[in-house]
Design a protein around this motif. Structure first.
Motif, PDB file in Angstrom:
ATOM      1  N   LYS A 147       0.812  -1.214   0.000  1.00  0.00           N
ATOM      2  CA  LYS A 147       0.000   0.000   0.000  1.00  0.00           C
ATOM      3  C   LYS A 147       0.848   1.267   0.000  1.00  0.00           C
ATOM      4  N   VAL A 148       2.131   1.127  -0.269  1.00  0.00           N
ATOM      5  CA  VAL A 148       3.045   2.258  -0.276  1.00  0.00           C
ATOM      6  C   VAL A 148       3.229   2.727  -1.722  1.00  0.00           C
ATOM      7  N   PRO A 149       3.121   4.035  -1.974  1.00  0.00           N
ATOM      8  CA  PRO A 149       3.341   4.537  -3.326  1.00  0.00           C
ATOM      9  C   PRO A 149       4.736   4.153  -3.836  1.00  0.00           C
ATOM     10  N   LEU A 150       4.873   4.022  -5.142  1.00  0.00           N
ATOM     11  CA  LEU A 150       6.118   3.552  -5.756  1.00  0.00           C
ATOM     12  C   LEU A 150       7.339   4.335  -5.295  1.00  0.00           C
ATOM     13  N   GLU A 151       7.286   5.651  -5.364  1.00  0.00           N
ATOM     14  CA  GLU A 151       8.460   6.465  -4.993  1.00  0.00           C
ATOM     15  C   GLU A 151       8.849   6.233  -3.534  1.00  0.00           C
ATOM     16  N   GLU A 152       7.871   6.162  -2.660  1.00  0.00           N
ATOM     17  CA  GLU A 152       8.156   5.912  -1.250  1.00  0.00           C
ATOM     18  C   GLU A 152       8.687   4.490  -1.060  1.00  0.00           C
ATOM     19  N   SER A 153       8.174   3.558  -1.837  1.00  0.00           N
ATOM     20  CA  SER A 153       8.661   2.173  -1.763  1.00  0.00           C
ATOM     21  C   SER A 153      10.151   2.105  -2.057  1.00  0.00           C
ATOM     22  N   VAL A 154      10.572   2.823  -3.086  1.00  0.00           N
ATOM     23  CA  VAL A 154      11.989   2.836  -3.452  1.00  0.00           C
ATOM     24  C   VAL A 154      12.818   3.448  -2.322  1.00  0.00           C
ATOM     25  N   THR A 155      12.327   4.543  -1.767  1.00  0.00           N
ATOM     26  CA  THR A 155      13.050   5.225  -0.692  1.00  0.00           C
ATOM     27  C   THR A 155      13.176   4.345   0.542  1.00  0.00           C
ATOM     28  N   ILE A 156      12.072   3.730   0.957  1.00  0.00           N
ATOM     29  CA  ILE A 156      12.164   2.907   2.168  1.00  0.00           C
ATOM     30  C   ILE A 156      12.912   1.599   1.895  1.00  0.00           C
ATOM     31  N   TYR A 157      12.880   1.117   0.663  1.00  0.00           N
ATOM     32  CA  TYR A 157      13.669  -0.070   0.315  1.00  0.00           C
ATOM     33  C   TYR A 157      15.161   0.245   0.472  1.00  0.00           C
ATOM     34  N   GLU A 158      15.574   1.422  -0.005  1.00  0.00           N
ATOM     35  CA  GLU A 158      16.979   1.823   0.121  1.00  0.00           C
ATOM     36  C   GLU A 158      17.380   1.917   1.595  1.00  0.00           C
ATOM     37  N   ARG A 159      16.505   2.481   2.414  1.00  0.00           N
ATOM     38  CA  ARG A 159      16.798   2.559   3.855  1.00  0.00           C
ATOM     39  C   ARG A 159      16.856   1.145   4.443  1.00  0.00           C
ATOM     40  N   GLY A 160      15.970   0.292   3.984  1.00  0.00           N
ATOM     41  CA  GLY A 160      15.986  -1.092   4.449  1.00  0.00           C
ATOM     42  C   GLY A 160      17.309  -1.779   4.143  1.00  0.00           C
ATOM     43  N   GLU A 161      17.844  -1.519   2.976  1.00  0.00           N
ATOM     44  CA  GLU A 161      19.150  -2.093   2.615  1.00  0.00           C
ATOM     45  C   GLU A 161      20.243  -1.584   3.547  1.00  0.00           C
ATOM     46  N   ALA A 162      20.213  -0.291   3.867  1.00  0.00           N
ATOM     47  CA  ALA A 162      21.201   0.269   4.792  1.00  0.00           C
ATOM     48  C   ALA A 162      21.040  -0.337   6.181  1.00  0.00           C
ATOM     49  N   LEU A 163      19.812  -0.523   6.616  1.00  0.00           N
ATOM     50  CA  LEU A 163      19.555  -1.142   7.918  1.00  0.00           C
ATOM     51  C   LEU A 163      20.045  -2.590   7.941  1.00  0.00           C
ATOM     52  N   LYS A 164      19.820  -3.305   6.857  1.00  0.00           N
ATOM     53  CA  LYS A 164      20.270  -4.698   6.753  1.00  0.00           C
ATOM     54  C   LYS A 164      21.794  -4.763   6.866  1.00  0.00           C
ATOM     55  N   ARG A 165      22.481  -3.868   6.168  1.00  0.00           N
ATOM     56  CA  ARG A 165      23.950  -3.832   6.246  1.00  0.00           C
ATOM     57  C   ARG A 165      24.414  -3.521   7.661  1.00  0.00           C
ATOM     58  N   ARG A 166      23.716  -2.590   8.338  1.00  0.00           N
ATOM     59  CA  ARG A 166      24.068  -2.239   9.720  1.00  0.00           C
ATOM     60  C   ARG A 166      23.932  -3.468  10.633  1.00  0.00           C
ATOM     61  N   CYS A 167      22.836  -4.177  10.505  1.00  0.00           N
ATOM     62  CA  CYS A 167      22.629  -5.379  11.316  1.00  0.00           C
ATOM     63  C   CYS A 167      23.711  -6.417  11.036  1.00  0.00           C
ATOM     64  N   GLU A 168      24.037  -6.619   9.778  1.00  0.00           N
ATOM     65  CA  GLU A 168      25.077  -7.583   9.418  1.00  0.00           C
ATOM     66  C   GLU A 168      26.427  -7.175  10.006  1.00  0.00           C
ATOM     67  N   ASP A 169      26.750  -5.880   9.924  1.00  0.00           N
ATOM     68  CA  ASP A 169      28.019  -5.396  10.481  1.00  0.00           C
ATOM     69  C   ASP A 169      28.082  -5.618  11.990  1.00  0.00           C
ATOM     70  N   LEU A 170      27.001  -5.281  12.675  1.00  0.00           N
ATOM     71  CA  LEU A 170      26.979  -5.461  14.128  1.00  0.00           C
ATOM     72  C   LEU A 170      27.060  -6.934  14.510  1.00  0.00           C
ATOM     73  N   LEU A 171      26.417  -7.796  13.744  1.00  0.00           N
ATOM     74  CA  LEU A 171      26.508  -9.236  14.015  1.00  0.00           C
ATOM     75  C   LEU A 171      27.925  -9.754  13.801  1.00  0.00           C
ATOM     76  N   ARG A 172      28.584  -9.293  12.741  1.00  0.00           N
ATOM     77  CA  ARG A 172      29.974  -9.692  12.490  1.00  0.00           C
ATOM     78  C   ARG A 172      30.879  -9.244  13.635  1.00  0.00           C
ATOM     79  N   GLN A 173      30.660  -8.013  14.115  1.00  0.00           N
ATOM     80  CA  GLN A 173      31.475  -7.508  15.222  1.00  0.00           C
ATOM     81  C   GLN A 173      31.246  -8.333  16.492  1.00  0.00           C
ATOM     82  N   ALA A 174      30.000  -8.653  16.766  1.00  0.00           N
ATOM     83  CA  ALA A 174      29.692  -9.461  17.948  1.00  0.00           C
ATOM     84  C   ALA A 174      30.320 -10.845  17.830  1.00  0.00           C
ATOM     85  N   GLU A 175      30.239 -11.422  16.644  1.00  0.00           N
ATOM     86  CA  GLU A 175      30.828 -12.735  16.417  1.00  0.00           C
ATOM     87  C   GLU A 175      32.337 -12.688  16.611  1.00  0.00           C
TER      88      GLU A 175
END
Length: 83
Positions: free
Chosen positions: A32-60
């Protein structure tokens, strides 16, 4: 704005980044998210995913650095050098 958004993500704790990522995924799955907003939040989601992966690697890496005695009992940690 993308640079500010990425800088903001780098300050988030693992729990906060994961919580926001889950919210983004739910919004995108609802469709239900407009296309332009979908792209924007998808990009933020990718950055969040990378952050989580980095923090998990550091913890490991920190767990891997725990030192043990001859019986396998943890005796301390070694300094972490993640780069």
């Amino acid at each position: 704005m993308a640079e500010a958004s990425t800088a903001d993500v780098k300050k988030l704790s693992f729990e906060r980044a994961l919580e926001e990522l889950e919210t983004i995924v739910k919004r995108l799955e609802d469709g239900k998210v407009p296309l332009e907003e979908s792209v924007t939040i998808y990009e933020r989601g990718e950055a969040l995913k990378r952050r989580c992966e980095d923090l998990l690697r550091q913890a490991e890496a920190r767990v891997d650095k725990i030192t043990t005695d001859a019986q396998g009992t943890p005796t301390g940690t070694e300094p972490l050098d993640v780069q």
